[in-house]
Design a protein around this motif. Sequence first.
Motif, short mmCIF file in Angstrom:
data_model
loop_
_atom_site.label_atom_id
_atom_site.label_comp_id
_atom_site.label_asym_id
_atom_site.label_seq_id
_atom_site.Cartn_x
_atom_site.Cartn_y
_atom_site.Cartn_z
N ALA A 29 -11.37 -6.68 12.78
CA ALA A 29 -11.38 -5.58 11.83
C ALA A 29 -10.03 -4.88 11.83
N LEU A 30 -9.36 -4.90 10.70
CA LEU A 30 -8.06 -4.25 10.56
C LEU A 30 -8.15 -3.14 9.53
N THR A 31 -7.41 -2.09 9.77
CA THR A 31 -7.34 -1.03 8.76
C THR A 31 -6.45 -1.52 7.62
N LEU A 32 -6.56 -0.85 6.49
CA LEU A 32 -5.74 -1.23 5.35
C LEU A 32 -4.26 -1.11 5.69
N LYS A 33 -3.90 -0.10 6.46
CA LYS A 33 -2.50 0.08 6.85
C LYS A 33 -2.03 -1.07 7.73
N GLU A 34 -2.89 -1.53 8.66
CA GLU A 34 -2.51 -2.65 9.53
C GLU A 34 -2.35 -3.94 8.72
N ILE A 35 -3.23 -4.14 7.75
CA ILE A 35 -3.08 -5.32 6.88
C ILE A 35 -1.78 -5.25 6.11
N GLU A 36 -1.50 -4.07 5.57
CA GLU A 36 -0.28 -3.88 4.78
C GLU A 36 0.97 -4.14 5.61
N GLU A 37 1.02 -3.60 6.83
CA GLU A 37 2.20 -3.77 7.69
C GLU A 37 2.38 -5.23 8.10
N THR A 38 1.27 -5.91 8.39
CA THR A 38 1.36 -7.32 8.78
C THR A 38 1.83 -8.19 7.63
N LEU A 39 1.28 -7.95 6.45
CA LEU A 39 1.69 -8.73 5.28
C LEU A 39 3.15 -8.52 4.96
N PHE A 40 3.63 -7.29 5.10
CA PHE A 40 5.03 -7.01 4.81
C PHE A 40 5.95 -7.83 5.72
N LEU A 41 5.57 -7.96 6.99
CA LEU A 41 6.38 -8.74 7.92
C LEU A 41 6.29 -10.23 7.64
N LEU A 42 5.29 -10.66 6.86
CA LEU A 42 5.14 -12.06 6.47
C LEU A 42 5.71 -12.32 5.08
N LYS A 43 6.54 -11.40 4.57
CA LYS A 43 7.16 -11.51 3.25
C LYS A 43 6.12 -11.45 2.13
N ALA A 44 5.06 -10.70 2.38
CA ALA A 44 4.06 -10.45 1.34
C ALA A 44 3.77 -8.96 1.38
#
Length: 562
Positions: A29-44
């Motif tokens: 379970a990830l928060t929306l902010k955690e998903i957003e930060e992870t995606l940003f580091l994956l060039k998304a």
Amino acid sequence: MDTWKVLCEMSAMIVQCRIDDLSLLIGKALTLKEIEETLFLLKAEIESVQGNRIEIEVNPDRQDMLSSEGIARAIRAFLGIELGLKSYHVKKSPCEVIVRPGLERIRPFISCGIAKGVETSDELIKDYMHLQELLTTTHGRNRKKASIGLYVFDDIEFPITYQVEKPDSIKFAPLGHDSPMDGWTIVRTHEKGVVYGPIISGFKKWPLLIDAVGKVLSLPPVINSNDLGRLTTSTRNIFVEVTGTQRSCVDQALNIMIASLADRGGKIESVRVLYPDGTEVNTPDLFPGKMPVTTEGVVKLTGLTLSDQQVVDCLRRMGYGARIVSSGRVTAEIPAYRIDILHTVDLIEDVAIGYGFDRIEPTMPVTTTVGRLLPTTRLKNKVRDLMVGAGYQEIMSYVMSSPDIMSTKMMRDLPLVTTGNPKSLDFSILRNSLLPALMDFISRNQHADYPQRVFEVGDIVIPDGDAETRTLQRASVCGLIADARVNLTEIMTQLGFILRNMGFENRFRFALLMNPTYVEGRSATILIDDKPVGTLGELSPEVITRFGMAVPVVAFEFFLVT
């Protein structure tokens, strides 16, 4: 509104996912902010949020991330939930696809796979359809190189035959219709047939997939049958086929599609494809590829000071298998669905992403430079100012031209740089002079008032066998006057003004020139420090006539030298 949609944009792909579904696939379970930060580091990055739906912008090279399954797979590895190479077990099945002769020039390749026990629901079926459509639109070049079909495996009698049939002999109910249609009716009236029919309609016979009892699976790449090609919520076992014109493209599309179905609980089974020449291929082949990378190469391109083990760790964080083979050398195992890895630099980029862009500390470059114009550019700009000051109007012509303009109409036969396999004779060579281009311009503007004074400053290309590129690129200037009465003395005076202001006072002179382009006795070679750099003169009546003109023309052209 669809629960999963993909919009192709000019520079990225927008993937719409459900947050709860994505979290379930990630396994955490990830928060929306955690998903957003992870995606940003994956060039998304997240483009928008609407309740349980998020739109994610994915780089177009990461076609393995064009689905919720692919995005979750990348996040799991990056967060350390499932490090390293994801293993997909492929069980051999007795199922076969027999390829008949006649497809060689139409659509010769096919790859197939089976996914058993796949999760299905109305939303998930739409997800699978959208991934199928997007892969064929992008990777498959709008179905021209590859197209994908999904079918109810339990309704198919094997072996399947991939063959050609005359359009009039093809009869089945296409997806979305209950009544059978022949081939021509499908491509002329069906929504998909109108769009994709032209891919095959130019052939006398069309590709067709049928099972052992004669049931039609599809008319690739146009449409599936309504009988075997319609998935429902009760479908658990899915047969996947990809046909196309390039084997690697077909295999890659299958790998991405089948991996997504496997991430939804599907157990993968292979299919044996039998080609007319005796070749036998078992697909899908999810065995990882291997590529070496050196720690020195990583350090050189990224500037990161990493050990061999750190390189391995970074690669595993990006979903690769990786191991140290010797000091400074690492071998990476590339997942079969990572079709974007073509060169070592692609691996090095993923090492940097795996390390974490947020961990890279900005540093000032060792050397500080200030941008400035090249000396040649400054000289060109100065000459432009001088020409405008002398009353000329600047034009800009194409570097590419035709032999007719450069040679035939100019009555000369100077060496030309030609292009291979030109689409048009009008653009089949590189210009070796600016004067023909100005003559062509003037000939197309005879409706304008005279006198016409035009010039161009630009590069010309001359064959040079001693140069590395076998060509020599020279900056030149050409000025031209067209009028009912022209004065050679006037243009020589203006040329002297330009040369003196370029710094060639007392360094230039003119020498008599014999050249069929010019009127005999009214042309000269331009010399600077006794070296020929160009020509000037009154163009011969024959040249003027060949350009369809009726007024005299005087012109000069010379190389820009310092």
